[in-house]
Design an enzyme around this catalytic site. Structure first.
Site, PDB file in Angstrom:
ATOM      1  N   TYR A 231       0.831  -1.207   0.000  1.00 34.68           N
ATOM      2  CA  TYR A 231       0.000   0.000   0.000  1.00 34.68           C
ATOM      3  C   TYR A 231       0.869   1.262   0.000  1.00 34.68           C
ATOM      4  O   TYR A 231       0.758   2.120  -0.882  1.00 34.68           O
ATOM      5  CB  TYR A 231      -0.923  -0.038   1.226  1.00 34.68           C
ATOM      6  N   LYS A 235       1.503   3.882  -3.068  1.00 28.02           N
ATOM      7  CA  LYS A 235       1.095   5.289  -2.862  1.00 28.02           C
ATOM      8  C   LYS A 235       2.309   6.204  -3.081  1.00 28.02           C
ATOM      9  O   LYS A 235       2.185   7.288  -3.642  1.00 28.02           O
ATOM     10  CB  LYS A 235       0.542   5.507  -1.454  1.00 28.02           C
TER      11      LYS A 235
HETATM   12  N1  LIG Z   1      -8.015   5.148   6.032  1.00 29.12           N
HETATM   13  C1  LIG Z   1      -6.832   5.591   6.420  1.00 29.12           C
HETATM   14  O1  LIG Z   1      -6.395   5.352   7.552  1.00 29.12           O
HETATM   15  C2  LIG Z   1      -6.008   6.443   5.490  1.00 29.12           C
HETATM   16  C3  LIG Z   1      -4.830   7.010   5.989  1.00 29.12           C
HETATM   17  C4  LIG Z   1      -4.046   7.820   5.167  1.00 29.12           C
HETATM   18  C5  LIG Z   1      -4.453   8.055   3.868  1.00 29.12           C
HETATM   19  N2  LIG Z   1      -5.602   7.494   3.394  1.00 29.12           N
HETATM   20  C6  LIG Z   1      -5.996   7.793   2.017  1.00 29.12           C
HETATM   21  O2  LIG Z   1      -7.269   8.401   2.052  1.00 29.12           O
HETATM   22  C7  LIG Z   1      -7.979   8.093   0.869  1.00 29.12           C
HETATM   23  C8  LIG Z   1      -9.346   7.576   1.226  1.00 29.12           C
HETATM   24  O3  LIG Z   1      -9.209   6.398   2.007  1.00 29.12           O
HETATM   25  P1  LIG Z   1     -10.463   5.780   2.770  1.00 29.12           P
HETATM   26  O4  LIG Z   1     -10.024   5.460   4.134  1.00 29.12           O
HETATM   27  O5  LIG Z   1     -11.650   6.640   2.559  1.00 29.12           O
HETATM   28  O6  LIG Z   1     -10.617   4.414   1.984  1.00 29.12           O
HETATM   29  P2  LIG Z   1     -11.940   3.596   1.605  1.00 29.12           P
HETATM   30  O7  LIG Z   1     -13.007   3.816   2.600  1.00 29.12           O
HETATM   31  O8  LIG Z   1     -11.492   2.213   1.317  1.00 29.12           O
HETATM   32  O9  LIG Z   1     -12.387   4.276   0.252  1.00 29.12           O
HETATM   33  C9  LIG Z   1     -11.671   4.095  -0.933  1.00 29.12           C
HETATM   34  C10 LIG Z   1     -12.465   4.733  -2.031  1.00 29.12           C
HETATM   35  O10 LIG Z   1     -11.726   4.613  -3.248  1.00 29.12           O
HETATM   36  C11 LIG Z   1     -12.591   4.066  -4.231  1.00 29.12           C
HETATM   37  N3  LIG Z   1     -11.840   3.347  -5.248  1.00 29.12           N
HETATM   38  C12 LIG Z   1     -10.888   2.405  -5.060  1.00 29.12           C
HETATM   39  N4  LIG Z   1     -10.461   1.973  -6.249  1.00 29.12           N
HETATM   40  C13 LIG Z   1     -11.175   2.644  -7.195  1.00 29.12           C
HETATM   41  C14 LIG Z   1     -11.195   2.633  -8.605  1.00 29.12           C
HETATM   42  N5  LIG Z   1     -10.381   1.824  -9.307  1.00 29.12           N
HETATM   43  N6  LIG Z   1     -12.009   3.482  -9.263  1.00 29.12           N
HETATM   44  C15 LIG Z   1     -12.844   4.297  -8.570  1.00 29.12           C
HETATM   45  N7  LIG Z   1     -12.889   4.338  -7.229  1.00 29.12           N
HETATM   46  C16 LIG Z   1     -12.056   3.521  -6.555  1.00 29.12           C
HETATM   47  C17 LIG Z   1     -13.506   3.143  -3.456  1.00 29.12           C
HETATM   48  O11 LIG Z   1     -14.611   2.828  -4.268  1.00 29.12           O
HETATM   49  P3  LIG Z   1     -15.484   1.486  -4.043  1.00 29.12           P
HETATM   50  O12 LIG Z   1     -16.559   1.906  -3.088  1.00 29.12           O
HETATM   51  O13 LIG Z   1     -15.958   1.178  -5.406  1.00 29.12           O
HETATM   52  O14 LIG Z   1     -14.562   0.442  -3.475  1.00 29.12           O
HETATM   53  C18 LIG Z   1     -13.823   4.049  -2.266  1.00 29.12           C
HETATM   54  O15 LIG Z   1     -14.751   5.026  -2.627  1.00 29.12           O
HETATM   55  C19 LIG Z   1      -7.113   7.098   0.112  1.00 29.12           C
HETATM   56  O16 LIG Z   1      -6.410   7.791  -0.885  1.00 29.12           O
HETATM   57  C20 LIG Z   1      -6.164   6.564   1.160  1.00 29.12           C
HETATM   58  O17 LIG Z   1      -4.951   6.135   0.604  1.00 29.12           O
HETATM   59  C21 LIG Z   1      -6.394   6.703   4.176  1.00 29.12           C
END
Ligand SMILES: NC(=O)c1ccc[n+]([C@@H]2O[C@H](COP(=O)([O-])OP(=O)(O)OC[C@H]3O[C@@H](n4cnc5c(N)ncnc54)[C@H](OP(=O)(O)O)[C@@H]3O)[C@@H](O)[C@H]2O)c1
Length: 470
Positions: A231, A235
């Site tokens: 991951y 990224k």
């Molecule tokens: N959660 C954490 O602790 C954390 C920490 C640091 C950074 N981040 C970053 O924050 C951002 C959001 O993370 P999150 O926690 O909200 O994750 P999440 O709940 O898993 O959401 C991921 C989103 O990305 C969409 N997605 C994934 N692959 C896709 C594709 N090929 N085409 C279109 N949509 C796609 C998913 O759509 P589906 O509903 O279709 O799966 C979902 O809407 C990410 O960039 C992540 O790297 C997260």
């Protein structure tokens, strides 16, 4: 960063955004915050990939009906559904595909109208198969910036992660990753994925086994090069690709640390899926984790989701200034409000002692006493502490995935983010506050996050009233 910028609401008046990842945990809070602070935004397009449901069906089922919008729905009453459906429009797409997977007509229409792209979509599993992680976390970033470039004059906000820093130690600056290895590395690793796929096809390897091979390939490559997992490695390649290919697209890169349930908005403790620390909290509460390699003095950097979403919105009026040099903003707590492993443990222990989970027979489960072993000590002793082989395997797997995060030896510098906070327009200071120094860890963990996990994820709290929106 000067205070010459308008409030977020004023800045967004009449503007059009494209948000990817809007069905996700952070994405929904971003939409909620946008609707709350910028009611005169022209349009928010949500890029949604089809599943069993079409994107419009997914939008209704997963976004409109999400509990993330309870507060807004109550505020707007009868007008709510009309407001969200008029302002937020789902479009079919897939970030892993060129042109974000849009059809010609949608691509032409959106590139004519979009002013800001917020690219939040990603595959957040630490150990996704390498091909999947590269598509969703690296190529997706390239497709996002290509889309922004195709627009008349769009700006880009890319959601990354603070852990692109990999296994670096000490103070991590809010600057571009160097050296940029992305072009060479992408060529090499995509060739290695292609070779694995080809060999699997030739040998008739079962899909499950192939998936395991691609997971192992990603973890191995990531660790060889100094990242925790596939991951953070993919990224990081995404960030480097963005720097290399953005040309003059104004760009802000937001690097959250570990995102957990909301502090205030949409409601204290709101959470939708298990995030990084959560399997550990839950296993701990269930008494299924007698010990874990959590560093007593390590800083466990977690940040509530609404503070991250607020920072994403706060940067919007500034992105236009970030043409010459992209802006990097780490959103985390380790530098200004550190939570040590020992304190995290004590507060969690105290909470489960006071409000224990119960076993199948309704008996309270006592929280375990941890000894703060190093990862090596943990691996050496776990079998002696846990009888069943399956439990040993489960714990070793969790330690393999999370051990580097629970023993992190780095602090994320947040100078840029603090300057952004200081520059918030007066109108935004309450609604878009993201001052992480105000997080009181005892109250956040014991009154907000852990109860939120139990209410929203485990749904084990029978004492609370059942959810009713209407
Ligand atoms: N959660 C954490 O602790 C954390 C920490 C640091 C950074 N981040 C970053 O924050 C951002 C959001 O993370 P999150 O926690 O909200 O994750 P999440 O709940 O898993 O959401 C991921 C989103 O990305 C969409 N997605 C994934 N692959 C896709 C594709 N090929 N085409 C279109 N949509 C796609 C998913 O759509 P589906 O509903 O279709 O799966 C979902 O809407 C990410 O960039 C992540 O790297 C997260």
């Amino acid at each position: 960063m000067t205070a010459k910028h308008p409030s977020v609401g004023d800045f967004l008046r009449g503007r059009t955004l494209l948000l990817t990842g809007g069905t996700g945990f952070l994405g929904k809070v971003v939409v909620e915050r946008l609707l709350r602070t910028a009611p005169e935004v022209e349009r928010i397009y949500l890029l949604i990939r089809p599943s069993r449901l079409t994107p419009p069906e997914r939008f209704e089922a997963e976004v409109v009906r999400s509990r993330a919008f309870d507060t807004l729905a109550a505020m707007h009453g009868d007008r709510w559904l009309r407001l969200i459906r008029d302002t937020v429009v789902p479009v079919a797409g897939d970030v892993s595909q060129p042109r974000l997977g849009m059809d010609d007509e949608t691509h032409a229409a959106l590139t004519q109208s979009v002013d800001i792209v917020i690219n939040s979509a990603a595959s957040v599993a630490f150990d996704a198969p390498l091909d999947e992680a590269l598509r969703h976390n690296t190529r997706s970033v390239q497709h996002g910036v290509e889309f922004a470039r195709a627009c008349r004059s769009a700006a880009l906000v890319q959601v990354s992660t603070a852990y692109v820093a990999g296994q670096r130690t000490g103070r991590i600056p809010e600057t571009a990753l160097t050296p940029d290895i992305s072009a060479r590395e992408m060529a090499a690793v995509e060739a290695s994925v292609a070779a694995t796929l080809e060999e699997a096809r030739a040998q008739g390897v079962a899909p499950r086994e192939l998936r395991a091979q691609l997971v192992a390939l990603g973890m191995q490559r990531a660790r060889e090069l100094g990242w925790h997992d596939s991951y953070t490695y993919t990224k990081a390649l995404g960030e480097m690709t963005l720097e290399r290919s953005r040309g003059d697209v104004p760009t802000a890169i937001i690097r959250p640390t570990i995102i957990e349930s909301s502090l205030r908005d949409p409601a204290p403790g709101w959470i939708e899926n298990l995030n990084v620390g959560d399997p550990i909290f839950i296993e701990f509460g269930r008494g299924r984790m007698p010990d874990f390699p959590l560093g007593r003095d390590a800083v466990f950097d977690i940040v509530p989701v609404d503070l991250v979403a607020n920072a994403v919105l706060a940067v919007l009026p500034h992105v236009g200034d970030l043409r010459q040099r992209a802006g990097y903003y780490a959103v985390g707590t380790s530098s200004t409000n550190p939570l040590s492993g020992a304190r995290l443990y004590d507060l969690t222990y105290e909470y489960f002692l006071r409000d224990p989970m119960v076993d199948r027979d309704g008996r309270p489960i006592p929280p375990p006493r941890w000894t703060f072993p190093s990862p090596e000590e943990f691996r050496a002793t776990v079998a002696g502490r846990v009888g069943r082989e399956a439990d040993v395997k489960r714990l070793l797997h969790l330690a393999h995935l999370y051990g580097t995060y629970t023993n992190a030896a780095c602090i994320f510098d947040t100078t840029n983010t603090q300057q952004l906070l200081a520059s918030l327009a007066a109108a935004d200071r309450d609604t878009l506050d993201f001052d992480v120094r105000r997080v009181d860890w005892r109250s956040y963990l014991q009154d907000v996050h852990l109860p939120g996990l139990r209410r929203h994820i485990l749904r084990d709290d029978q004492r609370r009233r059942a959810y009713t929106r209407d």
